[in-house]
Design an enzyme around this catalytic site. Structure first.
Site, PDB file in Angstrom:
ATOM      1  N   GLY A   1       5.944  -6.574  -0.622  1.00  0.00           N
ATOM      2  CA  GLY A   1       5.291  -6.454   0.677  1.00  0.00           C
ATOM      3  C   GLY A   1       6.239  -6.880   1.775  1.00  0.00           C
TER       4      GLY A   1
ATOM      5  CD  GLU B   1       9.249  -5.687  -8.807  1.00  0.00           C
ATOM      6  OE1 GLU B   1       9.346  -4.864  -7.890  1.00  0.00           O
ATOM      7  OE2 GLU B   1       8.153  -6.079  -9.277  1.00  0.00           O
TER       8      GLU B   1
ATOM      9  CD1 TRP C   1      -0.210  -1.671   3.032  1.00  0.00           C
ATOM     10  CD2 TRP C   1       0.666   0.366   3.317  1.00  0.00           C
ATOM     11  NE1 TRP C   1       0.593  -1.716   4.151  1.00  0.00           N
ATOM     12  CE2 TRP C   1       1.146  -0.465   4.345  1.00  0.00           C
ATOM     13  CE3 TRP C   1       1.082   1.698   3.299  1.00  0.00           C
ATOM     14  CZ2 TRP C   1       2.017  -0.038   5.338  1.00  0.00           C
ATOM     15  CZ3 TRP C   1       1.968   2.142   4.290  1.00  0.00           C
ATOM     16  CH2 TRP C   1       2.411   1.274   5.288  1.00  0.00           C
ATOM     17  CG  ASN C   2       5.134   1.351   0.238  1.00  0.00           C
ATOM     18  OD1 ASN C   2       4.707   0.574  -0.615  1.00  0.00           O
ATOM     19  ND2 ASN C   2       6.408   1.440   0.525  1.00  0.00           N
TER      20      ASN C   2
ATOM     21  CB  CYS D   1      10.951  -0.852   0.470  1.00  0.00           C
ATOM     22  SG  CYS D   1      11.203  -0.114  -1.126  1.00  0.00           S
TER      23      CYS D   1
ATOM     24  N   PRO E   1      -4.338  -5.353  -5.506  1.00  0.00           N
ATOM     25  CG  PRO E   1      -5.953  -3.644  -5.485  1.00  0.00           C
ATOM     26  CD  PRO E   1      -5.654  -5.008  -6.073  1.00  0.00           C
ATOM     27  CB  ALA E   2      -2.582  -3.303  -0.062  1.00  0.00           C
TER      28      ALA E   2
ATOM     29  CD  GLU F   1      10.701  -2.452   6.253  1.00  0.00           C
ATOM     30  OE1 GLU F   1      10.152  -3.570   6.263  1.00  0.00           O
ATOM     31  OE2 GLU F   1      10.845  -1.775   5.233  1.00  0.00           O
TER      32      GLU F   1
ATOM     33  CD  GLU G   1      12.211  -6.030  -5.552  1.00  0.00           C
ATOM     34  OE1 GLU G   1      12.830  -5.655  -4.541  1.00  0.00           O
ATOM     35  OE2 GLU G   1      12.772  -6.323  -6.626  1.00  0.00           O
ATOM     36  CG  LEU G   2      10.427 -10.022   0.267  1.00  0.00           C
ATOM     37  CD1 LEU G   2      10.912 -11.326   0.865  1.00  0.00           C
ATOM     38  CD2 LEU G   2       8.926 -10.037   0.081  1.00  0.00           C
TER      39      LEU G   2
HETATM   40  P1  NDP Z   1       1.952  -7.237   3.559  1.00  0.00           P
HETATM   41  O1  NDP Z   1       2.968  -8.247   3.264  1.00  0.00           O
HETATM   42  O2  NDP Z   1       1.126  -7.370   4.765  1.00  0.00           O
HETATM   43  O3  NDP Z   1       0.922  -7.053   2.354  1.00  0.00           O
HETATM   44  C1  NDP Z   1       1.339  -6.858   1.038  1.00  0.00           C
HETATM   45  C2  NDP Z   1       0.317  -7.472   0.102  1.00  0.00           C
HETATM   46  O4  NDP Z   1       0.236  -8.876   0.335  1.00  0.00           O
HETATM   47  C3  NDP Z   1      -1.081  -6.934   0.295  1.00  0.00           C
HETATM   48  O5  NDP Z   1      -1.734  -6.877  -0.958  1.00  0.00           O
HETATM   49  C4  NDP Z   1      -1.707  -7.983   1.190  1.00  0.00           C
HETATM   50  O6  NDP Z   1      -3.107  -7.999   1.100  1.00  0.00           O
HETATM   51  C5  NDP Z   1      -1.095  -9.237   0.597  1.00  0.00           C
HETATM   52  N1  NDP Z   1      -1.098 -10.391   1.483  1.00  0.00           N
HETATM   53  C6  NDP Z   1      -1.069 -10.416   2.829  1.00  0.00           C
HETATM   54  N2  NDP Z   1      -1.093 -11.689   3.270  1.00  0.00           N
HETATM   55  C7  NDP Z   1      -1.144 -12.481   2.192  1.00  0.00           C
HETATM   56  C8  NDP Z   1      -1.193 -13.896   1.991  1.00  0.00           C
HETATM   57  N3  NDP Z   1      -1.200 -14.754   3.012  1.00  0.00           N
HETATM   58  N4  NDP Z   1      -1.230 -14.373   0.728  1.00  0.00           N
HETATM   59  C9  NDP Z   1      -1.201 -13.522  -0.321  1.00  0.00           C
HETATM   60  N5  NDP Z   1      -1.191 -12.178  -0.196  1.00  0.00           N
HETATM   61  C10 NDP Z   1      -1.139 -11.658   1.047  1.00  0.00           C
HETATM   62  O7  NDP Z   1       2.723  -5.881   3.457  1.00  0.00           O
HETATM   63  P2  NDP Z   1       2.986  -4.802   4.527  1.00  0.00           P
HETATM   64  O8  NDP Z   1       1.771  -4.088   4.913  1.00  0.00           O
HETATM   65  O9  NDP Z   1       3.855  -5.418   5.561  1.00  0.00           O
HETATM   66  O10 NDP Z   1       3.845  -3.827   3.577  1.00  0.00           O
HETATM   67  C11 NDP Z   1       4.925  -3.200   3.968  1.00  0.00           C
HETATM   68  C12 NDP Z   1       6.159  -3.993   3.584  1.00  0.00           C
HETATM   69  O11 NDP Z   1       6.369  -3.930   2.187  1.00  0.00           O
HETATM   70  C13 NDP Z   1       7.380  -3.431   4.222  1.00  0.00           C
HETATM   71  O12 NDP Z   1       8.116  -4.445   4.827  1.00  0.00           O
HETATM   72  C14 NDP Z   1       8.167  -2.853   3.051  1.00  0.00           C
HETATM   73  O13 NDP Z   1       9.534  -2.850   3.236  1.00  0.00           O
HETATM   74  C15 NDP Z   1       7.734  -3.736   1.937  1.00  0.00           C
HETATM   75  N6  NDP Z   1       7.979  -3.064   0.670  1.00  0.00           N
HETATM   76  C16 NDP Z   1       9.011  -3.494  -0.101  1.00  0.00           C
HETATM   77  C17 NDP Z   1       9.341  -2.838  -1.267  1.00  0.00           C
HETATM   78  C18 NDP Z   1      10.468  -3.313  -2.113  1.00  0.00           C
HETATM   79  O14 NDP Z   1      10.556  -2.920  -3.267  1.00  0.00           O
HETATM   80  N7  NDP Z   1      11.334  -4.179  -1.628  1.00  0.00           N
HETATM   81  C19 NDP Z   1       8.585  -1.670  -1.709  1.00  0.00           C
HETATM   82  C20 NDP Z   1       7.514  -1.306  -0.834  1.00  0.00           C
HETATM   83  C21 NDP Z   1       7.234  -1.992   0.327  1.00  0.00           C
HETATM   84  P3  NDP Z   1      -4.042  -7.112   2.068  1.00  0.00           P
HETATM   85  O15 NDP Z   1      -3.267  -5.919   2.459  1.00  0.00           O
HETATM   86  O16 NDP Z   1      -5.164  -6.797   1.204  1.00  0.00           O
HETATM   87  O17 NDP Z   1      -4.374  -8.003   3.207  1.00  0.00           O
END
Ligand code: NDP
Length: 480
Positions: free
Chosen positions: A224, A459, A147-148, A280, A172-173, A382, A246-247
């Site tokens: 995420g 990516e 979502w960011n 991130c 999307p989130a 983080e 991308e985590l």
């Molecule tokens: P989440 O991992 O909670 O969520 C990300 C996405 O995954 C959302 O669409 C979410 O859905 C979905 N999701 C959650 N659980 C599941 C599952 N069990 N199976 C499939 N999909 C699922 O992300 P955060 O809220 O923690 O996001 C922040 C993180 O993202 C930070 O750690 C940040 O560093 C990272 N990030 C990394 C980037 C990069 O390029 N490396 C860039 C931006 C962010 P829903 O929200 O709808 O439940």
């Protein structure tokens, strides 16, 4: 109120269930998101699967025409989509404008990159044998975004996958589905054939999980949290899906004794507090040579404290909007409290913002800590919020050792005027991106990869396109 539809099998679809999407600046609903379920995900994946052979067979110049038309549509819609993004995510409007433009830029980039995907001919040991290598699209791609930067992240997945000839089902989130779903009209206007690109929204643990487990999804691309990424790796294992992850990040900023200090301060503040630190590659740990630590800290705290915080659509525009959700705000409050309780000093910020402008929303100020220890949460997790910790170190060697000690390896920043320190530092830092004397990047022509637990695969750039192509060796015997 915005009540967009999903895009499934070439049609805008409503669903029986909807859920409110809240504005982080006010806590009030800005729209209702349709909610898919596992059956609708299945329908979308089947549509993408059915569309794949003919989409993969579209000649590249025609295929890239769809991407260019979509980019043109996005450019015409920058203002309304950016307003929607600020309303659901909170960031300042000019940053949302930049993010929407980045969507168009990504589609244009991959429209022009796709014709340059080349196969190979490899010489063989026999006069009658020919060996060629083909690059072919891998099939249906499942794309899950956080979502960011909901639009930028999605575009970095959709554009290369579609350019490669893959079909896509994207999610999307839950927090920020509205701006993504607004793109559905543009995908239709660009003429993408039915099923080539599908948008489904809903909870990660149902809709996301159904996408991740679907046997017809050949490649899963995800941005995420690290814990979710690990769960998706497990889910993908059963059908050996290709993975791009991308985590989590949280970046170190290293300031050498010979650093250009003014620039390090200005850039550090920019990277620590942009999008309220929900980045991130947000600067979280700052390691400063002890010889410059007092001077750096004084300037950094002053610059951080001067940032204006307010609603993203306010005039004049603030430097920082609210946190994206109440949960995100609470987490930051807890992490700072943990540090304070354990002896860290809060040099600026450190309390939730209150007052008529702030009470309804989820505002936290730029916060600078010092005196942090390795066991505090701010050092181990983080933060994903507007918090930076400054630690004096004996020199660049100690800083690099500390920066490399954790599990993440996304982006590191190093400030020095010494060529040797810069060159060797860049080589030694265990990160997918190293910035020397700048905090730029995250642009589509340059590869973006997480090392260690920050990700898998690459990516952006041509690597991002290559990720969606399978390698096939064709060996032909002519002497039959
Ligand atoms: P989440 O991992 O909670 O969520 C990300 C996405 O995954 C959302 O669409 C979410 O859905 C979905 N999701 C959650 N659980 C599941 C599952 N069990 N199976 C499939 N999909 C699922 O992300 P955060 O809220 O923690 O996001 C922040 C993180 O993202 C930070 O750690 C940040 O560093 C990272 N990030 C990394 C980037 C990069 O390029 N490396 C860039 C931006 C962010 P829903 O929200 O709808 O439940």
């Amino acid at each position: 109120m915005t009540n967009p539809s999903l895009l499934v099998a070439g049609e805008l679809r409503d669903t029986a269930q909807r859920q409110p999407v809240l504005n982080p600046a006010t806590g009030q609903p800005v729209g209702q998101s349709p909610l898919a379920d596992a059956d609708l995900v299945d329908e979308a994946v089947l549509a993408a699967h059915a569309a794949f052979p003919s989409w993969a067979a579209v000649p590249v110049p025609a295929r890239t025409g769809y991407l260019a038309r979509f980019a043109a549509w996005v450019r015409e819609q920058v203002d309304p989509i950016a307003r929607l993004l600020t309303a659901e995510q909170g960031k300042p409007l000019s940053e949302s404008v930049g993010e929407v433009k980045a969507v168009a830029a990504a589609f244009d980039y991959y429209a022009s990159a796709a014709p340059h995907v080349l196969g190979e001919t490899i010489p063989t040991a026999s006069a009658t044998v020919r060996s060629t290598v083909l690059r072919q699209p891998s099939g249906v791609v499942g794309a899950i975004a956080t979502w960011n930067y909901p639009l930028g992240i999605l575009a970095w997945k959709l554009a290369p996958a579609l350019a490669a000839g893959c079909t896509v089902v994207a999610k999307p989130a839950e927090q920020t589905p509205l701006s993504t779903l607004a793109l559905g009209a543009g995908l239709l206007a660009a003429g993408f054939p039915s099923g080539v690109v599908n948008l489904v929204a809903g909870p990660g643990n149902t809709v996301g999980a159904a996408l991740a487990a679907h046997p017809l999804v050949r490649h899963l691309t995800f941005t995420g949290g690290t814990a979710t990424g690990k769960a998706l790796m497990r889910a993908a294992a059963d059908t050996v899906k290709r993975l791009t992850l991308e985590l989590g990040g949280g970046s170190p900023l290293i300031v050498a004794a010979d650093a250009p200090l003014e620039r390090a301060v200005a850039d550090g503040v920019k990277r620590a507090f942009r999008n309220s630190g929900q980045l991130c590659n947000s600067v979280q740990q700052i390691y400063v040579d002890a010889a410059r630590a007092d001077e750096f800290t004084e300037r950094f705290v002053k610059a951080a404290g001067a940032l204006r915080v307010g609603p993203g659509d306010a005039t004049p525009e603030p430097d920082m909007g609210p946190m994206s959700s109440e949960a995100a705000l609470r987490r930051v409050v807890d992490i700072v409290e943990d540090a304070r309780r354990s002896g860290a000093a809060v040099l600026t910020g450190g309390e939730r913002l209150t007052g008529p402008q702030y009470d309804a929303g989820w505002y936290y100020p730029p916060t600078v800590l010092t005196g942090v220890t390795d066991t505090m949460r701010v050092s181990c997790e983080e933060v994903f919020g507007p918090v930076a910790a400054i630690t004096p170190v004996s020199g660049v060697d100690e800083a690099i050792e500390r920066a490399n000690a954790g599990d993440s390896g996304l982006v590191a920043f190093l400030y020095t005027t010494d060529l040797r320190t810069a060159t060797l530092g860049a080589e030694r830092l265990e990160y997918g991106t190293v910035n020397i004397n700048n905090v730029g990047g995250g642009d589509v022509p340059y590869p973006y990869a997480g090392w260690k637990q920050s990700g898998l695969g690459v990516e952006l750039a041509r690597d991002g396109l290559r990720a969606f192509l399978e390698t096939k060796h064709v060996r032909v015997e002519l002497g039959y």
